[in-house]
Design a protein around this motif. Structure first.
Motif, PDB file in Angstrom:
ATOM      1  N   PHE A 165       0.813  -1.214   0.000  1.00 35.21           N
ATOM      2  CA  PHE A 165       0.000   0.000   0.000  1.00 35.21           C
ATOM      3  C   PHE A 165       0.850   1.269   0.000  1.00 35.21           C
ATOM      4  CE2 PHE A 165      -3.446  -2.671   0.263  1.00 35.21           C
ATOM      5  CZ  PHE A 165      -4.649  -2.007   0.446  1.00 35.21           C
ATOM      6  N   LYS A 166       2.119   1.147   0.364  1.00 33.29           N
ATOM      7  CA  LYS A 166       2.994   2.321   0.402  1.00 33.29           C
ATOM      8  C   LYS A 166       3.610   2.595  -0.963  1.00 33.29           C
ATOM      9  CE  LYS A 166       6.963   4.238   2.912  1.00 33.29           C
ATOM     10  NZ  LYS A 166       7.968   3.978   3.988  1.00 33.29           N
ATOM     11  N   THR A 167       4.157   1.564  -1.587  1.00 32.62           N
ATOM     12  CA  THR A 167       4.838   1.740  -2.876  1.00 32.62           C
ATOM     13  C   THR A 167       3.920   1.470  -4.066  1.00 32.62           C
ATOM     14  OG1 THR A 167       5.578  -0.560  -3.000  1.00 32.62           O
ATOM     15  CG2 THR A 167       6.984   0.994  -1.786  1.00 32.62           C
ATOM     16  N   LYS A 168       2.733   0.915  -3.803  1.00 40.49           N
ATOM     17  CA  LYS A 168       1.759   0.536  -4.831  1.00 40.49           C
ATOM     18  C   LYS A 168       2.236  -0.642  -5.687  1.00 40.49           C
ATOM     19  CE  LYS A 168      -0.665   3.973  -3.395  1.00 40.49           C
ATOM     20  NZ  LYS A 168      -1.787   3.720  -2.450  1.00 40.49           N
ATOM     21  N   GLU A 169       3.316  -1.280  -5.282  1.00 37.12           N
ATOM     22  CA  GLU A 169       3.811  -2.440  -6.020  1.00 37.12           C
ATOM     23  C   GLU A 169       2.928  -3.658  -5.745  1.00 37.12           C
ATOM     24  OE1 GLU A 169       8.524  -2.269  -6.365  1.00 37.12           O
ATOM     25  OE2 GLU A 169       7.848  -1.791  -4.340  1.00 37.12           O
ATOM     26  N   GLU A 170       2.783  -4.498  -6.756  1.00 39.69           N
ATOM     27  CA  GLU A 170       1.955  -5.698  -6.620  1.00 39.69           C
ATOM     28  C   GLU A 170       2.745  -6.970  -6.896  1.00 39.69           C
ATOM     29  OE1 GLU A 170      -1.598  -5.300  -8.899  1.00 39.69           O
ATOM     30  OE2 GLU A 170      -2.344  -3.600  -7.731  1.00 39.69           O
ATOM     31  N   THR A 171       4.062  -6.853  -6.843  1.00 37.21           N
ATOM     32  CA  THR A 171       4.922  -8.006  -7.067  1.00 37.21           C
ATOM     33  C   THR A 171       6.043  -8.018  -6.036  1.00 37.21           C
ATOM     34  OG1 THR A 171       4.510  -7.949  -9.449  1.00 37.21           O
ATOM     35  CG2 THR A 171       6.404  -9.208  -8.711  1.00 37.21           C
TER      36      THR A 171
END
Length: 394
Positions: A10-16
């Motif tokens: 949720f902080k970096t918006k990364e999904e991997t």
């Protein structure tokens, strides 16, 4: 049980998360090949990193047979392979398994929690413990992923074999896919059309689905990569030597394709308890008569006449099929045939909605839909064909 590991930061918006991708591979290597209940075919664990204080974690059924579970996580590096993130995720899996039974269901839960937990705990002994071990595991990930998916296909067939279901739906089509660049004649297309037609006419019934997808490749593991868990279709697999196929003459290609398709059909007949006598009769007919045979699209009969729309399969899906009307006088047994039109097999249902025998004519009408009308207009085909019986028997 199949596992699917997802991630959202949720902080970096990364999904991997690189390390958690290996966790997905590891869990399936050890757990995907065994049955752990009929309620869920997959447990989806989504790790939430840096969640907001108001985050509500999902615990629900997804797509009817997936247990979706969200868990908070504390992962340190999304992009770089590291054993800390791998082990953090690994040790949260047991918690996720135990949450499955708390998911709200509309029917009774069939889930072997104890069996799955035991198998998972046994698998932990084989888990990478150091960065070097994790890197070594990464090097063989592609091969392991392929093996995992093949295990899932094998499990599906094993479940069907041990749990026969009633034959409730008529077969509509079979589809044949292979990693081949075919020109004309396109044997996979030809056999798709011929087998589909004859199996329909043989009134082959299937347990809850209407379509069979046959996947061909150089190895069964490669063919099984096309497996898709789906209640509406069923996959079957067979081997074809692609290099030999591409180097062969047309007769050899046809025989190779036929033999591979037959192997797949016999396999699904066995593990899904299909009507062997019907399927073998179709196999025998094609083996004896080949693919350049007359097929019946549909027919109509009254007290005086039998009207049949017949066709042969062209050598390519790019070529229109020649459709003919064959009328039999039931009193004199006289038979006459006249041409209807050349129509692409993919679009022909729009032209052949119904066939009726009137007092002095045979009428073939196209489907009544906007899409059908557009298709016929694009191909410059009429909305209906009318054949006077007296003209047919001149």
């Amino acid at each position: 049980m199949r596992f699917l590991i997802e991630y959202k930061d949720f902080k970096t918006k990364e999904e991997t998360n690189f390390s958690l991708q290996l966790l997905d591979t590891f869990l399936n290597e050890h757990l995907i090949g065994e049955f752990h209940g009929s309620t869920f075919e997959c447990i989806l664990i989504r790790f939430i990193n840096n969640p907001s204080s108001k985050k509500k974690y999902k615990l629900r059924v997804l797509y009817e047979d997936i247990a979706e579970i969200e868990l908070p996580g504390n992962f340190i590096n999304n992009k770089t392979l590291n054993v800390e993130d791998f082990l953090t995720g690994l040790h949260r899996v047991e918690e996720a398994i135990m949450l499955v039974k708390t998911i709200e269901l509309k029917s009774e839960l069939d889930f072997s929690e104890d069996k799955l937990l035991l198998k998972f705990q046994q698998s932990i002994k084989n888990a990478p413990r150091t960065l070097e071990e994790l890197k070594a595991y990464f090097k063989k990930q592609k091969q392991t992923v392929q093996s995992n998916w093949a295990k899932l296909a094998d499990l599906s067939m094993k479940r069907s074999l041990s749990n026969p279901k009633p034959l409730t739906k008529p077969l509509i089509t079979i589809s044949i896919s292979a990693p081949l660049e075919e020109t004309e004649p396109n044997h996979s297309f030809i056999y798709t059309e011929v087998f589909s037609n004859l199996l329909r006419k043989a009134e082959v019934m299937l347990p809850g689905y209407s379509h069979i997808f046959i996947h061909l490749a150089d190895t069964l593991v490669e063919a099984k990569q096309e497996f898709a868990p789906n209640h509406r279709i069923k996959d079957a697999f067979s081997i074809i030597d692609t290099k030999k196929y591409m180097a062969s003459d047309n007769e050899t290609k046809s025989n190779m394709m036929f033999n591979s398709i037959v192997s797949a059909l016999r396999s699904i007949t066995k593990f899904d308890h299909l009507e062997e006598h019907k399927i073998e009769s179709v196999i025998g007919k094609i083996k004896e008569e080949g693919t350049d045979i007359e097929l019946k699209y549909f027919s109509k009969q009254n007290d005086k006449y039998l009207a049949e729309v017949i066709y042969t399969v062209p050598k390519s899906h790019l070529t229109n099929a020649p459709f003919k009307l064959r009328v039999t006088d039931l009193n004199s047994n006289a038979v006459k045939t006249t041409k209807i039109d050349d129509i692409n097999l993919f679009w022909c249902p729009y032209s052949f909605g119904s066939i009726n025998i009137k007092k002095d004519s045979v009428v073939i009408k196209g489907r009544k839909s906007h899409r059908a009308e557009i298709s016929r207009r694009a191909d410059k085909l009429p909305d209906e064909y009318i054949f006077k019986i007296k003209d047919i028997f001149i």
